[in-house]
Design a protein around this motif. Structure first.
Motif, PDB file in Angstrom:
ATOM      1  N   VAL A   1       7.173  22.094   7.945  1.00 47.83           N
ATOM      2  CA  VAL A   1       5.966  22.044   8.770  1.00 47.83           C
ATOM      3  C   VAL A   1       5.052  20.908   8.310  1.00 47.83           C
ATOM      4  O   VAL A   1       4.494  20.160   9.128  1.00 47.83           O
ATOM      5  N   ARG A   2       4.918  20.755   7.019  1.00 46.13           N
ATOM      6  CA  ARG A   2       3.993  19.746   6.491  1.00 46.13           C
ATOM      7  C   ARG A   2       4.506  18.329   6.735  1.00 46.13           C
ATOM      8  O   ARG A   2       3.722  17.425   7.031  1.00 46.13           O
ATOM      9  N   LEU A   3       5.790  18.118   6.621  1.00 43.47           N
ATOM     10  CA  LEU A   3       6.335  16.786   6.898  1.00 43.47           C
ATOM     11  C   LEU A   3       6.187  16.427   8.373  1.00 43.47           C
ATOM     12  O   LEU A   3       5.855  15.285   8.717  1.00 43.47           O
ATOM     13  N   ASN A   4       6.416  17.412   9.255  1.00 44.23           N
ATOM     14  CA  ASN A   4       6.211  17.156  10.686  1.00 44.23           C
ATOM     15  C   ASN A   4       4.744  16.874  10.988  1.00 44.23           C
ATOM     16  O   ASN A   4       4.416  16.020  11.825  1.00 44.23           O
ATOM     17  N   ARG A   5       3.867  17.580  10.300  1.00 41.07           N
ATOM     18  CA  ARG A   5       2.428  17.373  10.498  1.00 41.07           C
ATOM     19  C   ARG A   5       2.016  15.980  10.022  1.00 41.07           C
ATOM     20  O   ARG A   5       1.174  15.324  10.644  1.00 41.07           O
ATOM     21  N   LEU A   6       2.635  15.525   8.949  1.00 41.26           N
ATOM     22  CA  LEU A   6       2.349  14.173   8.464  1.00 41.26           C
ATOM     23  C   LEU A   6       2.741  13.147   9.521  1.00 41.26           C
ATOM     24  O   LEU A   6       1.980  12.209   9.808  1.00 41.26           O
ATOM     25  N   ARG A   7       3.905  13.317  10.133  1.00 45.44           N
ATOM     26  CA  ARG A   7       4.341  12.368  11.160  1.00 45.44           C
ATOM     27  C   ARG A   7       3.467  12.428  12.404  1.00 45.44           C
ATOM     28  O   ARG A   7       3.423  11.471  13.183  1.00 45.44           O
ATOM     29  N   GLN A   8       2.759  13.537  12.605  1.00 46.05           N
ATOM     30  CA  GLN A   8       1.886  13.665  13.767  1.00 46.05           C
ATOM     31  C   GLN A   8       0.716  12.680  13.714  1.00 46.05           C
ATOM     32  O   GLN A   8       0.028  12.464  14.713  1.00 46.05           O
TER      33      GLN A   8
ATOM     34  N   ILE B   1       0.876  -1.167   0.000  1.00 44.58           N
ATOM     35  CA  ILE B   1       0.000   0.000   0.000  1.00 44.58           C
ATOM     36  C   ILE B   1       0.914   1.217   0.000  1.00 44.58           C
ATOM     37  O   ILE B   1       1.496   1.572   1.031  1.00 44.58           O
ATOM     38  N   GLU B   2       1.108   1.796  -1.154  1.00 43.92           N
ATOM     39  CA  GLU B   2       2.049   2.890  -1.326  1.00 43.92           C
ATOM     40  C   GLU B   2       1.294   4.187  -1.573  1.00 43.92           C
ATOM     41  O   GLU B   2       0.574   4.318  -2.564  1.00 43.92           O
ATOM     42  N   LEU B   3       1.472   5.133  -0.678  1.00 42.67           N
ATOM     43  CA  LEU B   3       0.850   6.451  -0.798  1.00 42.67           C
ATOM     44  C   LEU B   3       1.916   7.499  -1.055  1.00 42.67           C
ATOM     45  O   LEU B   3       3.054   7.377  -0.596  1.00 42.67           O
ATOM     46  N   LEU B   4       1.528   8.537  -1.773  1.00 41.89           N
ATOM     47  CA  LEU B   4       2.398   9.687  -1.991  1.00 41.89           C
ATOM     48  C   LEU B   4       1.767  10.908  -1.326  1.00 41.89           C
ATOM     49  O   LEU B   4       0.539  11.065  -1.328  1.00 41.89           O
ATOM     50  N   PHE B   5       2.621  11.765  -0.763  1.00 41.26           N
ATOM     51  CA  PHE B   5       2.188  12.984  -0.071  1.00 41.26           C
ATOM     52  C   PHE B   5       2.639  14.189  -0.885  1.00 41.26           C
ATOM     53  O   PHE B   5       3.796  14.281  -1.309  1.00 41.26           O
ATOM     54  N   ASN B   6       1.719  15.106  -1.103  1.00 38.93           N
ATOM     55  CA  ASN B   6       1.960  16.286  -1.929  1.00 38.93           C
ATOM     56  C   ASN B   6       2.475  17.437  -1.066  1.00 38.93           C
ATOM     57  O   ASN B   6       1.715  18.047  -0.312  1.00 38.93           O
ATOM     58  N   LEU B   7       3.760  17.751  -1.175  1.00 38.06           N
ATOM     59  CA  LEU B   7       4.321  18.855  -0.404  1.00 38.06           C
ATOM     60  C   LEU B   7       3.705  20.196  -0.781  1.00 38.06           C
ATOM     61  O   LEU B   7       3.709  21.136   0.016  1.00 38.06           O
TER      62      LEU B   7
ATOM     63  N   PHE C   1      14.132  15.126   2.307  1.00 37.20           N
ATOM     64  CA  PHE C   1      12.973  15.244   1.421  1.00 37.20           C
ATOM     65  C   PHE C   1      12.882  16.643   0.816  1.00 37.20           C
ATOM     66  O   PHE C   1      12.489  16.806  -0.337  1.00 37.20           O
ATOM     67  N   ILE C   2      13.235  17.643   1.614  1.00 38.49           N
ATOM     68  CA  ILE C   2      13.133  19.021   1.139  1.00 38.49           C
ATOM     69  C   ILE C   2      14.140  19.280   0.019  1.00 38.49           C
ATOM     70  O   ILE C   2      13.823  19.910  -1.002  1.00 38.49           O
ATOM     71  N   LYS C   3      15.355  18.777   0.182  1.00 36.23           N
ATOM     72  CA  LYS C   3      16.351  18.926  -0.874  1.00 36.23           C
ATOM     73  C   LYS C   3      15.925  18.183  -2.130  1.00 36.23           C
ATOM     74  O   LYS C   3      16.126  18.658  -3.255  1.00 36.23           O
ATOM     75  N   ARG C   4      15.358  17.004  -1.931  1.00 39.22           N
ATOM     76  CA  ARG C   4      14.909  16.225  -3.081  1.00 39.22           C
ATOM     77  C   ARG C   4      13.810  16.945  -3.846  1.00 39.22           C
ATOM     78  O   ARG C   4      13.618  16.738  -5.039  1.00 39.22           O
ATOM     79  N   ALA C   5      13.079  17.810  -3.129  1.00 37.76           N
ATOM     80  CA  ALA C   5      12.008  18.596  -3.762  1.00 37.76           C
ATOM     81  C   ALA C   5      12.547  19.835  -4.463  1.00 37.76           C
ATOM     82  O   ALA C   5      11.764  20.647  -4.973  1.00 37.76           O
TER      83      ALA C   5
END
Length: 579
Positions: free
Chosen positions: A214-221, A109-115, A195-199
């Protein structure tokens, strides 16, 4: 009933350590990836996601495995999960980065998150407890899963629609884009800078740096999201808990009737789930991969003579065991008949699994002794019932019960055919029946069976068409004879996707043809491989039918050919008489 709370991470860890177990009264994991996507979207936004129902007991209870791995040690006292399996299994799979394992198969189950997702959410999607091809085809299927209609959208429109989403089920072409991040990787890696550099953000002064951080930290929350826990007391016994399970899920209409019946059956017949699942796996190996509910329905039919699950409570354990043995024999007969006599070799070719149930009961009531005339008539009825989608017209259980009553009365296949004719009006197939039908039509499935029996082959390789082919070269696809890109703007989507514009060929041939016009590629292929490659596919080769302007005439001519072939396949004696 005790009340409590636990975070997502705590619950995932408890499942991993086998501190939360799954009783056999539970159904299997059934969520599609799009539901997992919606669950993560809801938790990311902090929206409500229901409660978790547990039962803490020392009683010896028959268990089943979660669809994610667990460390099985000395179980001792465990909490049994009664409500929340789909959610917690999904969360565990994505957060731990593990595949789901169901019925002997593993799938990620592979999901992608839109930064770069919008701050405002899209339309809300309710989350409840329901429910090999080329890379390009997989991507198209997943774009449709993600709510993007690829048949009507350009590449630009697809990207624009997807850019409004926060989470999507992984699509290969989007996974290569810098702003789409694999969700499981985020949970496995605390380093946001990676991830930010990769973006494409190379400086902390870039305003995107703080936004993405902020968004990556929120995802981990999401791991800290708190679920309410309701835990049933130890004093309850298994039968009482089963009744609670059935009532809770009945009130919420969360489970299908077969899932509730499974809970009642396993309460009376402990350890039966593993027996059912073993037969389900064995049947799937033959190509007819039936849902567990279909096998339970066969059990109920053998026990009661009717298809509704509501009478399961009145059947005792001994009767269930006897009926199951009959269901196994009947289902084996039905599957063998469908494959060998009808050419329906895969579940994808069935318009309804109820066809298996009816045939199983017919064989059972005849003692599996059927003369040649009745076998031929039964084949005709099965193919017609499948092609005409008999069990999809109205209440499926009511229609099945009508057929069961005919069989129970000792009537033959001719009476089943009469009842079918009374429902659909006529048994022959005409051109009018094909207008507007696409790849989802039961007639399209029937067409495949007819053409495969005619020896239709891939246009280039000469390999006969079959659903079982492996590898991206020969794996079966349906090809738009007039490619979609050529017809967009000239014709409506329903005309473009009409089954008369579709042909069964291998993946490599499909990709090589790509969006070339038929007036270009058809003459070339006829010269190279001969017209005999196309005649079983009933593709008109007259050059005047292959221009974009003549597309309606092409559809009309091919529909005529297809209707005649399908009718001859379903009604050989009457069709020949009409000819």
């Amino acid at each position: 009933m005790a009340k409590g709370e636990a975070t997502v991470q705590e619950l995932v860890d408890q499942i991993s350590r086998s501190e939360i177990q799954l009783p056999e009264m539970q159904r299997q994991y059934v969520w599609r990836a799009s539901r997992v996507r919606d669950l993560f979207d809801s938790l990311y936004r902090g929206w409500p996601s229901g409660a978790i129902l547990l039962w803490e007991t020392d009683e010896e209870v028959a268990l089943q495995d979660f669809a994610v791995s667990q460390n099985h040690g000395d179980r001792g006292s465990s909490k049994l999960l009664l409500d929340g399996q789909q959610r917690l299994t999904s969360l565990s799979a994505v957060i731990r980065g593990e595949p789901i394992q169901t019925r002997g198969r593993k799938r990620p189950i592979e999901l992608l998150f839109n930064l770069d997702h919008p701050e405002t959410s899209g339309p809300a999607t309710e989350v409840d407890e329901e429910e090999g091809e080329s890379e390009e085809v997989i991507d198209e299927e997943l774009l449709e899963v993600n709510g993007v209609e690829v048949s009507e959208a350009s590449e630009t429109e697809i990207l624009r629609n997807v850019s409004e989403m926060t989470f999507i089920v992984k699509v290969n072409r989007l996974a290569k884009m810098p702003n789409w991040v694999p969700v499981s990787e985020v949970f496995a890696n605390e380093d946001n800078v990676h991830f930010i550099k990769r973006a494409g953000v190379s400086s902390m002064d870039d305003p995107r740096f703080n936004l993405y951080n902020v968004r990556l930290n929120r995802l981990r929350q999401i791991k800290k999201y708190v679920y309410r826990l309701d835990t049933l007391e130890r004093s309850l016994n298994y039968d009482e808990v089963t009744e609670i399970f059935v009532r809770v899920n009945s009130l919420g209409a969360k489970l299908r009737s077969s899932d509730l019946a499974l809970a009642q059956i396993t309460a009376k017949w402990r350890g039966s789930l593993s027996i059912f699942q073993k037969f389900q796996v064995e049947t799937a190996k033959t190509g007819l991969d039936l849902d567990l509910g279909a096998h339970l329905r066969a059990l109920i039919v053998m026990a009661t003579g009717q298809s509704h699950f509501r009478n399961v409570a009145s059947i005792d354990a001994d009767s269930l065991k006897s009926a199951w043995n009959q269901a196994v024999t009947g289902t084996n007969f039905a599957c063998n008949f469908l494959r060998a006599n009808c050419g329906l070799t895969s579940t994808t070719l069935l318009s309804s699994p109820f066809l298996v149930t009816a045939l199983a009961y017919f064989g059972h009531m005849r003692g599996y002794e059927i003369n040649e005339a009745d076998a031929a008539a039964l084949r005709r009825w099965a193919l017609l019932a499948n092609a005409k989608a008999r069990y999809s017209r109205g209440s499926s259980e009511t229609i099945l019960d009508q057929d069961l009553a005919v069989i129970r009365a000792g009537s033959g296949p001719d009476q089943l055919l009469d009842r079918l004719a009374g429902q659909v009006g006529r048994l022959e197939v005409t051109v009018a029946d094909l207008v507007g039908r696409n790849q989802r039509s039961s007639l399209f499935k029937t067409l495949f069976v007819a053409l495969s029996q005619d020896g239709a082959k891939d246009w280039k390789t000469g390999v006969k068409i079959a659903l079982s082919h492996a590898g991206s070269q020969d794996r079966l696809q349906f090809h738009h004879i007039f490619p979609k890109d050529l017809l967009k703007g000239h014709y409506q989507p329903n005309e473009i996707d009409d089954m008369a514009n579709l042909a069964f060929i291998g993946g490599k041939t499909n990709r090589e043809i790509s969006n070339r016009p038929p007036e270009t590629y058809l003459p070339e292929m006829v010269r190279e491989y001969g017209g005999d490659r196309f005649s079983p596919h009933l593709v008109p080769l007259e050059s005047g039918l292959h221009s974009i302007e003549s597309f309606p005439n092409f559809l009309a001519e091919r529909r005529r050919l297809l209707a005649h072939r399908i009718d001859n396949f379903l009604n050989p004696s009457t069709s020949n008489a009409r000819s």
